[in-house]
Design a protein around this motif. Structure first.
Motif, PDB file in Angstrom:
ATOM      1  N   ASP A  14       0.812  -1.217   0.000  1.00 33.21           N
ATOM      2  CA  ASP A  14       0.000   0.000   0.000  1.00 33.21           C
ATOM      3  C   ASP A  14       0.845   1.267   0.000  1.00 33.21           C
ATOM      4  OD1 ASP A  14      -2.403  -1.455   0.055  1.00 33.21           O
ATOM      5  OD2 ASP A  14      -2.320  -1.648   2.239  1.00 33.21           O
ATOM      6  N   ARG A  15       2.162   1.130  -0.187  1.00 31.93           N
ATOM      7  CA  ARG A  15       3.040   2.301  -0.198  1.00 31.93           C
ATOM      8  C   ARG A  15       2.981   2.990  -1.558  1.00 31.93           C
ATOM      9  NH1 ARG A  15       6.665   2.231   4.237  1.00 31.93           N
ATOM     10  NH2 ARG A  15       5.621   0.974   5.833  1.00 31.93           N
ATOM     11  N   PRO A  16       3.308   4.298  -1.612  1.00 32.42           N
ATOM     12  CA  PRO A  16       3.306   5.012  -2.894  1.00 32.42           C
ATOM     13  C   PRO A  16       4.264   4.377  -3.901  1.00 32.42           C
ATOM     14  CG  PRO A  16       3.471   6.539  -1.041  1.00 32.42           C
ATOM     15  CD  PRO A  16       3.643   5.168  -0.480  1.00 32.42           C
ATOM     16  N   ARG A  17       3.879   4.429  -5.168  1.00 33.94           N
ATOM     17  CA  ARG A  17       4.719   3.895  -6.244  1.00 33.94           C
ATOM     18  C   ARG A  17       5.554   5.034  -6.818  1.00 33.94           C
ATOM     19  NH1 ARG A  17       2.385  -0.064  -3.660  1.00 33.94           N
ATOM     20  NH2 ARG A  17       1.958  -1.925  -4.875  1.00 33.94           N
ATOM     21  N   ARG A  18       6.860   4.933  -6.598  1.00 27.57           N
ATOM     22  CA  ARG A  18       7.794   5.863  -7.223  1.00 27.57           C
ATOM     23  C   ARG A  18       9.160   5.195  -7.303  1.00 27.57           C
ATOM     24  NH1 ARG A  18      10.673   9.207  -3.333  1.00 27.57           N
ATOM     25  NH2 ARG A  18       9.941   8.864  -1.192  1.00 27.57           N
ATOM     26  N   ASP A  19      10.065   5.836  -8.040  1.00 23.71           N
ATOM     27  CA  ASP A  19      11.374   5.240  -8.282  1.00 23.71           C
ATOM     28  C   ASP A  19      12.043   4.852  -6.958  1.00 23.71           C
ATOM     29  OD1 ASP A  19      13.624   4.687 -10.205  1.00 23.71           O
ATOM     30  OD2 ASP A  19      14.615   6.050  -8.804  1.00 23.71           O
ATOM     31  N   THR A  20      12.449   3.577  -6.861  1.00 23.66           N
ATOM     32  CA  THR A  20      12.932   3.028  -5.598  1.00 23.66           C
ATOM     33  C   THR A  20      14.200   2.216  -5.813  1.00 23.66           C
ATOM     34  OG1 THR A  20      10.650   2.864  -4.750  1.00 23.66           O
ATOM     35  CG2 THR A  20      12.340   1.530  -3.654  1.00 23.66           C
ATOM     36  N   TRP A  21      15.188   2.446  -4.948  1.00 23.11           N
ATOM     37  CA  TRP A  21      16.387   1.602  -4.884  1.00 23.11           C
ATOM     38  C   TRP A  21      16.290   0.721  -3.650  1.00 23.11           C
ATOM     39  CZ3 TRP A  21      21.360   4.904  -6.176  1.00 23.11           C
ATOM     40  CH2 TRP A  21      21.216   5.444  -7.474  1.00 23.11           C
ATOM     41  N   ALA A  28       5.674  -6.173  -4.566  1.00 25.23           N
ATOM     42  CA  ALA A  28       4.796  -5.077  -4.179  1.00 25.23           C
ATOM     43  C   ALA A  28       4.926  -3.866  -5.095  1.00 25.23           C
ATOM     44  CB  ALA A  28       5.102  -4.664  -2.743  1.00 25.23           C
ATOM     45  N   LEU A  29       6.149  -3.546  -5.514  1.00 22.54           N
ATOM     46  CA  LEU A  29       6.401  -2.292  -6.229  1.00 22.54           C
ATOM     47  C   LEU A  29       6.652  -2.480  -7.718  1.00 22.54           C
ATOM     48  CD1 LEU A  29       8.722  -0.597  -3.578  1.00 22.54           C
ATOM     49  CD2 LEU A  29       6.252  -0.338  -3.854  1.00 22.54           C
ATOM     50  N   GLY A  30       6.899  -3.709  -8.155  1.00 24.39           N
ATOM     51  CA  GLY A  30       7.073  -3.998  -9.573  1.00 24.39           C
ATOM     52  C   GLY A  30       8.178  -3.188 -10.220  1.00 24.39           C
ATOM     53  N   PRO A  31       7.893  -2.566 -11.369  1.00 22.73           N
ATOM     54  CA  PRO A  31       8.934  -1.857 -12.120  1.00 22.73           C
ATOM     55  C   PRO A  31       9.450  -0.600 -11.431  1.00 22.73           C
ATOM     56  CG  PRO A  31       6.780  -1.489 -13.108  1.00 22.73           C
ATOM     57  CD  PRO A  31       6.588  -2.542 -12.065  1.00 22.73           C
ATOM     58  N   TYR A  32       8.833  -0.200 -10.344  1.00 16.74           N
ATOM     59  CA  TYR A  32       9.323   0.980  -9.624  1.00 16.74           C
ATOM     60  C   TYR A  32      10.627   0.688  -8.881  1.00 16.74           C
ATOM     61  CZ  TYR A  32       4.915   3.218 -10.759  1.00 16.74           C
ATOM     62  OH  TYR A  32       3.849   3.756 -11.446  1.00 16.74           O
ATOM     63  N   MET A  71      17.660 -10.162 -13.422  1.00 19.24           N
ATOM     64  CA  MET A  71      16.730  -9.030 -13.335  1.00 19.24           C
ATOM     65  C   MET A  71      17.466  -7.735 -13.662  1.00 19.24           C
ATOM     66  SD  MET A  71      14.132  -9.472 -10.122  1.00 19.24           S
ATOM     67  CE  MET A  71      12.814 -10.687 -10.153  1.00 19.24           C
ATOM     68  N   PRO A  72      16.908  -6.883 -14.519  1.00 19.15           N
ATOM     69  CA  PRO A  72      17.586  -5.632 -14.871  1.00 19.15           C
ATOM     70  C   PRO A  72      17.732  -4.716 -13.662  1.00 19.15           C
ATOM     71  CG  PRO A  72      15.319  -5.675 -15.716  1.00 19.15           C
ATOM     72  CD  PRO A  72      15.616  -7.047 -15.226  1.00 19.15           C
ATOM     73  N   GLY A  73      18.916  -4.112 -13.549  1.00 18.74           N
ATOM     74  CA  GLY A  73      19.177  -3.175 -12.461  1.00 18.74           C
ATOM     75  C   GLY A  73      19.472  -3.826 -11.133  1.00 18.74           C
ATOM     76  N   LEU A  74      19.502  -5.167 -11.100  1.00 18.23           N
ATOM     77  CA  LEU A  74      19.711  -5.867  -9.826  1.00 18.23           C
ATOM     78  C   LEU A  74      21.038  -6.600  -9.834  1.00 18.23           C
ATOM     79  CD1 LEU A  74      17.121  -7.771  -7.757  1.00 18.23           C
ATOM     80  CD2 LEU A  74      19.313  -8.867  -8.242  1.00 18.23           C
TER      81      LEU A  74
END
Length: 424
Positions: free
Chosen positions: A39-46, A64-68, A88-91
């Motif tokens: 239920d957290r906001p979806r935005r760019d996340t590291w 929970a956050l998917g592509p974010y 996984m890309p970026g991981l």
């Protein structure tokens, strides 16, 4: 899990393993992180995750956050790398050492600090920490070498010293412990989540304080080996101001024990959950649990915590749970109505790949038949060799969590035909 059922098809063993599975599911890192973030906001996340449950916790964040989730660093043991994370890309998955740090642990520490330096101001960062992170992710203080860190950790593992004192020492020798990792991300929007394997679920203790610092004093120099006291005097570490960030515990020992209790009672078993945390010497904990079995009659007793074993100079194969199980076997020798299961919730125990072991009234007989002596194996910290020969070891593999150790002690009424709906 699923776990292997050792020593034949005794349904009591299958019953206790079913309770173990229920306990682990209640504190699974993937499920608990998904629940915490859905239920957290979806935005760019590291994401930066460290510990034995790092892979599972990262997968929960991605669920929970998917592509974010656009960048992630996962620091864990080789056997805890979640296959789904590969490619996984970026991981980036960084395998490091446990329970004693090595070059890979230092490389992981530098990767984490590099990630902090690369993060733009205001970047949303999730720090996910679980047990085992202390050795997996490390950045020594100035003047401290890897060899010295390894010596400190080896001393700590063999000494039986309580975790509070050990963490004060580790924090004084590190740039990332005692809140140092959080301070590295001071310019970011940080939220921290942890799975607790420590008393009181204190984030300043998990991972030796990667997420928070309580400013615990160092033990008196007279209580430490001379070489360690000298190292602490020479170490140079910049404390900086404590940084307060939102921290949420997403898995704790009490939740695992309560899940096991509910499962047992649903099967018609009287279950006694002991709130006092297991600690101290493993053999003493075994004797305490067996005393409850002797005094209380037919019931299931549930305990949790972490015991200690003081290791000899050249220890054999085993861990604190296997040591506890073998010590319990000596207490219940000849009692065919008693059975114990001692397991680490992370799926490992000591220097073995086993989670722990069973003990029953015939364990010592099976060991004698194999030519082994239980007191001698305990003295050599070689319980694993004994319990392998008796068919009592339990192997689960990586579990995706780490909330400490579980001890289930069962007594059934002689001649009773059912345990949890299982034919005896």
């Amino acid at each position: 899990m699923p776990a292997r059922v050792p020593s034949g098809r005794d349904p009591r063993r299958a019953f206790l393993l079913d309770l173990l599975e229920a306990a682990l599911a209640a504190v699974n890192g993937r499920a608990r992180m998904n629940l915490a973030l859905r239920d957290r906001p979806r935005r760019d996340t590291w994401v930066l995750a460290a510990g034995k449950a790092a892979g599972a916790m990262t997968l929960g964040a991605i669920d929970a956050l998917g592509p974010y989730v656009t960048r992630a660093l996962v620091v864990t043991r080789a056997d805890c790398v979640a296959p789904e994370l590969t490619g996984m890309p970026g991981l980036r998955c960084h395998v490091a050492a446990h329970p004693v740090p090595d070059e890979r642990s230092l490389a992981a520490g530098e990767a984490a600090l590099s990630m902090a330096r690369a993060a733009p101001p205001g970047q949303r960062v999730l720090l996910l920490v679980s047990g085992g992170a202390s050795s997996l992710l490390e950045a020594p203080a100035r003047g401290v070498s890897l060899e010295q860190l390894r010596r400190v950790n080896e001393w700590a593992l063999a000494s039986g010293v309580d975790i509070g004192r050990i963490n004060a020492i580790r924090g004084a020798l590190s740039r990332v412990k005692a809140g140092g990792l959080v301070r590295a991300f001071a310019h970011c929007d940080v939220e921290a989540f942890f799975i607790s394997d420590v008393p009181g679920d204190d984030p300043a203790v998990v991972g030796s304080g990667l997420l928070a610092s309580r400013g615990r004093p160092l033990p008196p120099a007279g209580d430490l080996p001379a070489w360690l006291g000298g190292l602490l005097e020479r170490a140079s570490r910049t404390e900086g101001q404590p940084l307060q960030v939102p921290i949420l515990c997403v898995g704790r020992l009490g939740e695992a024990l309560e899940a096991a209790r509910r499962r047992a009672e649903a099967g018609g078993i009287r279950a006694v959950l002991h709130e006092r945390r297991l600690d101290g010497e493993a053999g003493a904990a075994a004797r305490m649990a067996c005393a409850h079995l002797a005094a209380d009659g037919p019931a299931l007793h549930l305990f949790g915590g972490e015991t200690t074993v003081v290791l000899p100079p050249e220890p054999g194969r085993g861990g604190r749970n296997q040591h506890l199980a073998l010590a319990a076997a000596m207490e219940i020798d000849g009692c065919d109505d008693r059975l114990l299961l001692a397991c680490g919730t992370d799926g490992s125990d000591g220097n073995t790949e086993d989670a722990g072991a069973f003990a029953d009234g015939c364990t010592l007989d099976r060991g004698r038949d194999a030519g082994l002596d239980a007191p001698a194996c305990l003295a050599r910290a070689d319980s694993g060799r004994f319990l392998e020969a008796t068919g009592d070891l339990v192997h689960t593999g990586a579990t995706g969590t780490n909330v400490g150790d579980l001890l289930f002690a069962l007594r059934r009424e002689p001649g009773h035909s059912q345990v949890g709906g299982l034919s005896m």
